[in-house]
Scaffold this active site. Structure first.
Site, mmCIF file in Angstrom:
data_model
loop_
_atom_site.group_PDB
_atom_site.id
_atom_site.type_symbol
_atom_site.label_atom_id
_atom_site.label_comp_id
_atom_site.label_asym_id
_atom_site.label_seq_id
_atom_site.Cartn_x
_atom_site.Cartn_y
_atom_site.Cartn_z
ATOM 1 N N ASP A 46 4.466 8.121 22.449
ATOM 2 C CA ASP A 46 5.621 7.385 22.959
ATOM 3 C C ASP A 46 6.831 7.618 22.069
ATOM 4 O OD1 ASP A 46 6.900 5.200 24.646
ATOM 5 O OD2 ASP A 46 7.146 4.388 22.621
ATOM 6 N N TYR A 51 15.526 6.699 18.795
ATOM 7 C CA TYR A 51 14.872 6.871 17.504
ATOM 8 C C TYR A 51 15.498 8.041 16.732
ATOM 9 C CZ TYR A 51 11.246 4.046 19.800
ATOM 10 O OH TYR A 51 10.559 3.074 20.484
ATOM 11 N N LYS A 77 12.158 6.979 26.923
ATOM 12 C CA LYS A 77 12.903 5.819 27.408
ATOM 13 C C LYS A 77 14.302 6.217 27.856
ATOM 14 C CE LYS A 77 10.256 3.011 24.165
ATOM 15 N NZ LYS A 77 9.669 4.102 23.376
ATOM 16 N N GLY A 234 4.478 -2.109 18.428
ATOM 17 C CA GLY A 234 4.692 -2.855 17.188
ATOM 18 C C GLY A 234 3.569 -3.799 16.825
ATOM 19 N N SER A 238 6.555 -4.654 12.733
ATOM 20 C CA SER A 238 7.497 -3.891 11.892
ATOM 21 C C SER A 238 6.915 -3.514 10.542
ATOM 22 C CB SER A 238 8.815 -4.654 11.691
ATOM 23 O OG SER A 238 9.500 -4.808 12.907
ATOM 24 N N GLY A 239 5.601 -3.650 10.393
ATOM 25 C CA GLY A 239 4.949 -3.170 9.178
ATOM 26 C C GLY A 239 4.382 -4.231 8.266
ATOM 27 N N LEU A 241 2.253 -6.484 8.706
ATOM 28 C CA LEU A 241 0.804 -6.657 8.838
ATOM 29 C C LEU A 241 0.019 -5.448 8.333
ATOM 30 C CD1 LEU A 241 0.439 -8.427 12.296
ATOM 31 C CD2 LEU A 241 -0.275 -9.324 10.075
ATOM 32 N N ALA A 242 0.730 -4.423 7.915
ATOM 33 C CA ALA A 242 0.043 -3.215 7.439
ATOM 34 C C ALA A 242 0.474 -2.853 6.018
ATOM 35 C CB ALA A 242 0.324 -2.052 8.383
#
Length: 336
Positions: A46, A51, A77, A234, A238-239, A241-242
């Site tokens: 995707d 981007y 998109k 997501g 946005s990161g 959680l990682a």
């Protein structure tokens, strides 16, 4: 055609980081990451013109152009058009304003008209080095617009992008279309229209361990009733959680940092990786057809695949619910 009929698996590769989101990524590292996704069996990719002002599409196209086109599914998109002229002022993209400061220098404008939609698709095909798109998402309606302004933009999309994409779907030029947004309201409004309906939607950041209450209240019941599938974007919020520090494209506020700490502590108690918890939670809803996770390092792809297949005990999910960390209305994985 439903999303489940189109998508080749539960895990997709999101390319926002390839547009130099948050940091400048060397071309070789970007290419190696896409190649790693392919080698790990990922076959859904995707992307979007937004981007990095076309940079992500260019980088993705460079690698995928060497792969058999019938072996992967590609979505991009419409709604933000990349111009030939270079940006001279600081672009106004609201909460996403500073995300791609290291991307291409081209100016990007909001536009969901029929003409802009056709131009956007044509430009994306060139950057992606392909002759067709499997899915096209209408990007970020309502993003950065307040009050009645977002309804005006929605109307522009309804009479422009929606109708163009419906026609292209009927003609077989694209396989499916839908909305790619990080707010639920545009999807709810679209599903309520008495017009050609989308095949699905990509909901970014609104069905995660950290944020899912609003989607559960109205949107997801509507989607299930109409048989419309969801791609979860997501999943790591946005990161944060990682292992990252961002939430909603900005530095994570204290309340989010505290909740993540609680989630990680509970996961550690049960021997569960936080990535497994995040991915499997997002996929547990019946409407979820796939989850799209972004990456900028090849090693992250293997981590995502392992997290998807990790065995997570039912006791962990019950603890999440008992401690109020997930909504009691949220479906839990494996019928926990």
């Amino acid at each position: 055609m439903s999303l489940r009929e189109i998508l080749p698996g539960k895990l997709g590769f999101g390319t926002a980081p390839l547009g130099n989101m948050f940091r400048a990524i060397p071309d070789a590292e970007a290419a190696a990451t896409v190649e790693a996704a392919w080698q790990q069996g990922v076959r859904y990719f995707d992307t979007a013109p937004f981007y990095g002002a076309g940079l992500a599409e260019e980088r993705l196209g460079e690698v995928l152009s060497a792969k058999p086109r019938d072996e992967y599914v590609l979505s991009t998109k419409v709604g933000r058009v990349v111009l030939d002229e270079h940006e001279t002022d600081v672009p106004d993209f609201g909460e996403k304003g500073g995300l791609f400061e290291h991307g291409n220098p081209n100016k990007v404008v909001h536009e969901w008209t029929a003409e802009a939609t056709e131009r956007s698709i044509e430009d994306s095909l060139k950057r992606l080095r392909t002759d067709r798109l499997d899915i096209v998402w209408v990007h970020d309606i309502a993003q950065d617009f307040h009050g009645d302004a977002w309804l005006q933009k929605f109307e522009e999309a309804r009479t422009g992008a929606f109708r163009v994409l419906s026609r292209l779907r009927e003609e077989g030029v694209i396989g499916a279309w839908g909305l790619g947004v990080n707010r639920t309201e545009p999807i709810e409004l679209t599903l309520a229209l008495d017009e050609p309906q989308p095949d699905g939607f990509l909901l970014a950041g609104r069905y995660t361990l950290l944020d899912h209450e609003h989607a559960l209240q109205r949107l997801l019941p509507m989607a299930q009733e109409q048989g419309v599938g969801m791609v979860v974007g997501g999943p790591y919020s946005s990161g944060v959680l990682a292992g990252g520090t961002h939430f909603e494209y900005r530095a994570a506020p204290p309340r989010i940092v505290e909740k993540v700490s609680r989630l990680k502590a509970l996961a550690a108690d049960h021997g569960v990786s936080i990535k497994a918890a995040a991915l499997q939670f997002s996929l547990a809803h019946p409407a979820a057809a796939a989850v799209v996770a972004g990456a900028t390092k090849p090693s992250r792809i293997a981590e995502d695949q392992a997290a998807l297949n990790e065995t997570v005990p039912a006791a962990f999910w019950h603890r999440l619910r008992a401690e109020g960390l997930v909504s009691p209305a949220a479906p839990l994985p494996n019928g926990a």
